[in-house]
Structure formats: structure tokens, C-alpha cells
Design a protein around this motif. Structure first.
Motif, PDB file in Angstrom:
ATOM      1  N   LYS A 182     -12.196 -74.990  66.824  1.00 16.22           N
ATOM      2  CA  LYS A 182     -13.413 -74.931  65.991  1.00 16.22           C
ATOM      3  C   LYS A 182     -14.151 -76.272  66.037  1.00 16.22           C
ATOM      4  CE  LYS A 182     -15.507 -73.193  61.973  1.00 16.22           C
ATOM      5  NZ  LYS A 182     -16.698 -72.735  62.667  1.00 16.22           N
ATOM      6  N   THR A 183     -13.372 -77.355  65.983  1.00 17.51           N
ATOM      7  CA  THR A 183     -13.975 -78.692  65.956  1.00 17.51           C
ATOM      8  C   THR A 183     -14.753 -78.964  67.245  1.00 17.51           C
ATOM      9  OG1 THR A 183     -12.188 -79.479  64.531  1.00 17.51           O
ATOM     10  CG2 THR A 183     -13.425 -81.160  65.701  1.00 17.51           C
ATOM     11  N   VAL A 184     -14.155 -78.628  68.399  1.00 15.16           N
ATOM     12  CA  VAL A 184     -14.827 -78.918  69.676  1.00 15.16           C
ATOM     13  C   VAL A 184     -15.988 -77.944  69.910  1.00 15.16           C
ATOM     14  CG1 VAL A 184     -14.549 -79.112  72.178  1.00 15.16           C
ATOM     15  CG2 VAL A 184     -12.734 -79.912  70.676  1.00 15.16           C
ATOM     16  N   LEU A 185     -15.756 -76.686  69.510  1.00 17.63           N
ATOM     17  CA  LEU A 185     -16.798 -75.670  69.706  1.00 17.63           C
ATOM     18  C   LEU A 185     -18.060 -76.031  68.914  1.00 17.63           C
ATOM     19  CD1 LEU A 185     -16.939 -72.976  71.218  1.00 17.63           C
ATOM     20  CD2 LEU A 185     -15.908 -71.874  69.232  1.00 17.63           C
ATOM     21  N   ASP A 186     -17.882 -76.218  67.600  1.00 15.37           N
ATOM     22  CA  ASP A 186     -19.043 -76.473  66.736  1.00 15.37           C
ATOM     23  C   ASP A 186     -19.570 -77.896  66.899  1.00 15.37           C
ATOM     24  OD1 ASP A 186     -18.664 -73.975  65.811  1.00 15.37           O
ATOM     25  OD2 ASP A 186     -18.042 -74.516  63.792  1.00 15.37           O
ATOM     26  N   GLY A 187     -18.635 -78.839  67.178  1.00 11.12           N
ATOM     27  CA  GLY A 187     -19.048 -80.237  67.213  1.00 11.12           C
ATOM     28  C   GLY A 187     -19.664 -80.646  68.539  1.00 11.12           C
ATOM     29  N   TRP A 188     -19.188 -80.052  69.641  1.00 12.24           N
ATOM     30  CA  TRP A 188     -19.701 -80.525  70.926  1.00 12.24           C
ATOM     31  C   TRP A 188     -20.171 -79.393  71.860  1.00 12.24           C
ATOM     32  CZ3 TRP A 188     -20.888 -85.502  71.888  1.00 12.24           C
ATOM     33  CH2 TRP A 188     -21.324 -85.787  73.180  1.00 12.24           C
ATOM     34  N   ALA A 189     -19.311 -78.376  72.052  1.00  8.12           N
ATOM     35  CA  ALA A 189     -19.635 -77.390  73.096  1.00  8.12           C
ATOM     36  C   ALA A 189     -20.956 -76.659  72.796  1.00  8.12           C
ATOM     37  CB  ALA A 189     -18.488 -76.392  73.252  1.00  8.12           C
TER      38      ALA A 189
END
Ligand SMILES: CC(C)(COP(=O)(O)OP(=O)(O)OC[C@H]1O[C@@H](n2cnc3c(N)ncnc32)[C@H](O)[C@@H]1OP(=O)(O)O)[C@@H](O)C(=O)NCCC(=O)NCCS
Length: 250
Positions: A182-189
Motif C-alpha cells: 500500500k505504501t509503495v503503491l499510493d506513495g510512489w507507483a
């Protein structure tokens, strides 16, 4: 002054290393790979609770395998960090083709950190998985699907991404990978790579991995039988799909 192009990455003031902090596990961060990681990485990969679900890496996984893998993943991350640096005076945030952080680390009470695992977003390269399930794919067609996906311009919403991950067994079942995804998806991807479509897969029976994806909005798209061969065995895989309409961007 801090470079706004790194947003929403934070930067460690002492080491200058960028990182993302997990939303719910505040003592866990995701950073670029480090040259000191291969020892811990080999230990994790050589644990059967981890490698029984992975088809890519050679097992037993030796130091030279780890060094070769780090030689693959490190240069593109160095390049994207350099591109973010070079764009520091641009008014708008640039779109990039990779997430500069992927190594999952736990921060201990004494301030040191320990390598726990990895979460990597890459363009999907498997032409058989890129093809719609009802299309009969021979080698030539598979390679055409793969080239099409590889050649799309940075930021093209039609790029199909995939995610690979693993975590050290002592930390399984604590919600860490669900939080990391969730962190990488919403924060960067989503915001920085313009990711709109992701196809993931997990070996049949890898319930933990399937749940991590489902908890992040991926839908099970079916089972592909005898899809992949690894270490002398043929495996079925669960395929999971995620897509985001521009209207629903968080
Ligand atoms: C798959 C993996 C990354 C999951 O990470 P994790 O941090 O343990 O997962 P989470 O704690 O976020 O769990 C997510 C969900 O899966 C469930 N789950 C986790 N491990 C499970 C297991 N072994 N069997 C069944 N369910 C499991 C959890 O209960 C949770 O579901 P719930 O919220 O509905 O209860 C981790 O188990 C791992 O590294 N496995 C070995 C390597 C691997 O399989 N990588 C993925 C390859 S596709």
C-alpha cells in the motif's frame, strides 16, 4: 533546501538516504538497496519458507548470485535518483519509470536497521502473462507483447507493471507486506510512475501472497495451469489484476 522532486520520500538527514515509511508499521522503512544487503538477502532466500514460493532465483543462493542480482537492480535506481536530483528546479514533479526504494528494513531501538526483505515494481516482461487469457500465444506473439510493454514511453498509463516481494520468515503474518505494498503503491507507483495497471502472480497455494494483493485491491483473474517451471517442477499460478481509473486516483 530539500529537493521537492523526492516527494513523498523522506531523506535521512545523516546518511542522505531517501526512504518511505510504512503507513501502519512506523518502525519499518523502505530504502534503496545497499551494498551491505547481499549477506542478509542470501540468508532469507535460502530459507525454504521463502524460496518454495519463488521461481526466479537459483537455490541454493550463493553470494555470487546475490552480487549478480544487485548489479541488475542497483544501476536503474542510481539513475532515477540522479534524474530526480537533476530535476530539482523543475516546477512540476517528473514522472519516472521505477521506484527508487525497495529494500524493507526494521529500525531497532538503538537506531540501527535490519534488512527484512524486498518489494520491487517492474514492467511486466512475460509475454504470456501480458496476453489476454483467451489468446493463444506462441513464442513470437509473446515476444511482441513483451516488446510493446517495454517500449511504452515513461508515464504511459497502458504500461502493465508487476510486483515481486518477499519477507524474512520471522516477520511473516504481521501485516508488513500488505502495508509495504500500500505504501509503495499510493506513495510512489500511482503518483510518480503513473501506474494504472498491474498484473501479479503467485504460485498455486501461496495464500499469503494472494491475500497481500487482494487486500490492496487486486482481483483474482484465474488460475493458469502448468504455467511456470522451476527447479525441475511445473507449477500452476494464480493471476491477480489491479487497475485504476484516473477518476479514482487517491
Ligand atoms: C507472501 C508474503 C510476502 C506475505 O507477507 P506478510 O507480511 O507475511 O503478509 P501479511 O502479514 O501482510 O498478510 C496478508 C494476509 O495474508 C495472510 N497470510 C499471511 N501469510 C499467510 C500464510 N502463510 N497462509 C495463509 N495466509 C497467510 C494474513 O493472514 C493476511 O490476511 P488477513 O489480513 O486476511 O488475515 C510472505 O509470506 C513471504 O515473504 N513469503 C515468501 C515469499 C513469497 O511468497 N513471496 C511472494 C511471491 S508471489
Amino acid at each position: 533546501m530539500a529537493n521537492p522532486q523526492f516527494y513523498p520520500l523522506e531523506v535521512n538527514p545523516l546518511t542522505k538516504e531517501p526512504f518511505l515509511r510504512l503507513r501502519n508499521h512506523k518502525n519499518i522503512i523502505i530504502t534503496p538497496p545497499r551494498s551491505s544487503d547481499p549477506t542478509s538477502y542470501c540468508l532469507i532466500l535460502n530459507d525454504p519458507r521463502v524460496h518454495k514460493w519463488l521461481t526466479g532465483p537459483p537455490i541454493p543462493h550463493f553470494r555470487e548470485h546475490a552480487e549478480a542480482w544487485y548489479a541488475v537492480i542497483t544501476p536503474p535506481i542510481a539513475a532515477v535518483l540522479a534524474a530526480l536530483d537533476a530535476a530539482k528546479d523543475k516546477a512540476d514533479l517528473i514522472t519516472v519509470d521505477i521506484c527508487p526504494v525497495r529494500a524493507i528494513r526494521e529500525i531497532l531501538d538503538n537506531g540501527e536497521d535490519v534488512y527484512l526483505g524486498d518489494i520491487g515494481f517492474t514492467r511486466l516482461q512475460d509475454g504470456k502473462l501480458l496476453a489476454p487469457p483467451d489468446v493463444e500465444v506462441d513464442k513470437e506473439l509473446a515476444s511482441r507483447y513483451a516488446s510493446e510493454n517495454a517500449e511504452r514511453m515513461v508515464g504511459d498509463p497502458k504500461i502493465i507493471w508487476t510486483v515481486g516481494d518477499y519477507l524474512t520468515p520471522s516477520h511473516h503474518g504481521q501485516g508488513i507486506m500488505s502495508d509495504a505494498l500500500k505504501t509503495v503503491l499510493d506513495g510512489w507507483a500511482i503518483p510518480r510512475m503513473n501506474a494504472r495497471r498491474i498484473n501479479a502472480s503467485a504460485l498455486r497455494g501461496n495464500q499469503g501472497s494472494v491475500r497481500v494483493f487482494q487486500k490492496n485491491g487486486f482481483q483474482l483473474a484465474g488460475l493458469r495451469e502448468n504455467f511456470v517451471e522451476a527447479r525441475g517442477e511445473t507449477h500452476d499460478i494464480h493471476v491477480l489484476e489491479w487497475h485504476l481509473d484516473d477518476d479514482n486516483v487517491p
